[in-house]
Motif scaffolding. Structure first.
Motif, PDB file in Angstrom:
ATOM      1  N   CYS A   1       0.865  -1.182   0.000  1.00 23.78           N
ATOM      2  CA  CYS A   1       0.000   0.000   0.000  1.00 23.78           C
ATOM      3  C   CYS A   1       0.902   1.232   0.000  1.00 23.78           C
ATOM      4  N   VAL A   2       0.446   2.279  -0.636  1.00 23.52           N
ATOM      5  CA  VAL A   2       1.225   3.512  -0.642  1.00 23.52           C
ATOM      6  C   VAL A   2       1.482   3.979   0.789  1.00 23.52           C
ATOM      7  N   CYS A   3       0.590   3.641   1.721  1.00 17.94           N
ATOM      8  CA  CYS A   3       0.788   4.006   3.132  1.00 17.94           C
ATOM      9  C   CYS A   3       1.962   3.238   3.749  1.00 17.94           C
TER      10      CYS A   3
ATOM     11  N   LEU B   1       6.654   4.492 -12.786  1.00 18.99           N
ATOM     12  CA  LEU B   1       6.880   3.042 -12.788  1.00 18.99           C
ATOM     13  C   LEU B   1       5.684   2.286 -13.366  1.00 18.99           C
ATOM     14  N   ARG B   2       4.485   2.791 -13.130  1.00 15.33           N
ATOM     15  CA  ARG B   2       3.279   2.171 -13.726  1.00 15.33           C
ATOM     16  C   ARG B   2       3.241   2.402 -15.230  1.00 15.33           C
ATOM     17  N   GLU B   3       3.506   3.623 -15.661  1.00 16.34           N
ATOM     18  CA  GLU B   3       3.404   3.952 -17.087  1.00 16.34           C
ATOM     19  C   GLU B   3       4.404   3.193 -17.949  1.00 16.34           C
ATOM     20  N   CYS B   4       5.543   2.834 -17.394  1.00 15.50           N
ATOM     21  CA  CYS B   4       6.515   2.076 -18.190  1.00 15.50           C
ATOM     22  C   CYS B   4       6.292   0.572 -18.052  1.00 15.50           C
ATOM     23  N   GLY B   5       5.315   0.163 -17.230  1.00 16.94           N
ATOM     24  CA  GLY B   5       4.951  -1.246 -17.148  1.00 16.94           C
ATOM     25  C   GLY B   5       5.635  -2.054 -16.066  1.00 16.94           C
ATOM     26  N   LEU B   6       6.380  -1.399 -15.181  1.00 16.43           N
ATOM     27  CA  LEU B   6       7.068  -2.140 -14.122  1.00 16.43           C
ATOM     28  C   LEU B   6       6.175  -2.426 -12.921  1.00 16.43           C
TER      29      LEU B   6
ATOM     30  N   CYS C   1      -1.326  -1.475 -10.221  1.00 16.03           N
ATOM     31  CA  CYS C   1      -1.934  -1.081  -8.960  1.00 16.03           C
ATOM     32  C   CYS C   1      -3.442  -1.273  -8.988  1.00 16.03           C
ATOM     33  N   GLU C   2      -4.012  -1.178  -7.792  1.00 19.55           N
ATOM     34  CA  GLU C   2      -5.453  -1.294  -7.635  1.00 19.55           C
ATOM     35  C   GLU C   2      -5.865  -0.467  -6.426  1.00 19.55           C
ATOM     36  N   ARG C   3      -6.934   0.310  -6.593  1.00 22.17           N
ATOM     37  CA  ARG C   3      -7.467   1.087  -5.474  1.00 22.17           C
ATOM     38  C   ARG C   3      -8.369   0.188  -4.641  1.00 22.17           C
ATOM     39  N   ARG C   4      -8.136   0.213  -3.329  1.00 15.99           N
ATOM     40  CA  ARG C   4      -8.970  -0.523  -2.383  1.00 15.99           C
ATOM     41  C   ARG C   4      -9.389   0.458  -1.293  1.00 15.99           C
ATOM     42  N   GLY C   5     -10.595   0.930  -1.400  1.00 10.36           N
ATOM     43  CA  GLY C   5     -11.060   1.955  -0.463  1.00 10.36           C
ATOM     44  C   GLY C   5     -10.323   3.252  -0.728  1.00 10.36           C
ATOM     45  N   THR C   6      -9.659   3.776   0.297  1.00 13.31           N
ATOM     46  CA  THR C   6      -8.933   5.038   0.130  1.00 13.31           C
ATOM     47  C   THR C   6      -7.472   4.830  -0.218  1.00 13.31           C
TER      48      THR C   6
END
Length: 122
Positions: A61-63, A83-88, A91-96
């Motif tokens: 989690c980002v936290c 890192l997401r845009e280059c495919g490495l 992610c998925e949002r779960r709640g906040t």
């Protein structure tokens, strides 16, 4: 010089790319790989990838990530976005919260392209 073209590899068949010592990269493949290597050229992003990959369960989690850096949350989010845009990462949002994990095939591609089939001598 020859105008010979190389066969296109079928990525869906599990073969992503050959080591550099076997055949040259195509233009498109070199662009994709360069984006990944460029993203990893930043120490913060390299560390972010390492933190996510080594986190329990293979996702973080980002936290869980933010306390490891003396950076603002928007700056960390920017690096994660790169890192997401280059495919490495994915992610998925779960709640906040947003959870991140490493895309295994992306790491395999980087590893494979740098792999050698002959010993390197100095």
């Amino acid at each position: 010089m020859s105008n010979q073209t190389l066969p296109i590899e079928d990525v869906s068949a599990g073969e992503c790319c050959s080591p550099l010592v076997r055949e040259p990269l195509t233009v498109d493949r070199s662009v994709d790989l360069a984006r990944m290597f460029k993203a990893l050229g930043d120490p913060v992003r390299l560390r972010l990838l390492s933190l996510v990959a080594s986190h329990d369960g293979g996702e973080a989690c980002v936290c869980d990530i933010s306390p490891h850096f003396d950076l603002s949350q928007p700056t960390i989010s920017h690096h994660l976005k790169v890192l997401r845009e280059c495919g490495l990462l994915d992610c998925e949002r779960r709640g906040t919260w947003v959870y991140y994990w490493v895309v295994p095939t992306a790491l395999e591609e980087l590893s494979t392209v740098l792999g050698t089939t002959t010993p390197v001598t100095s």
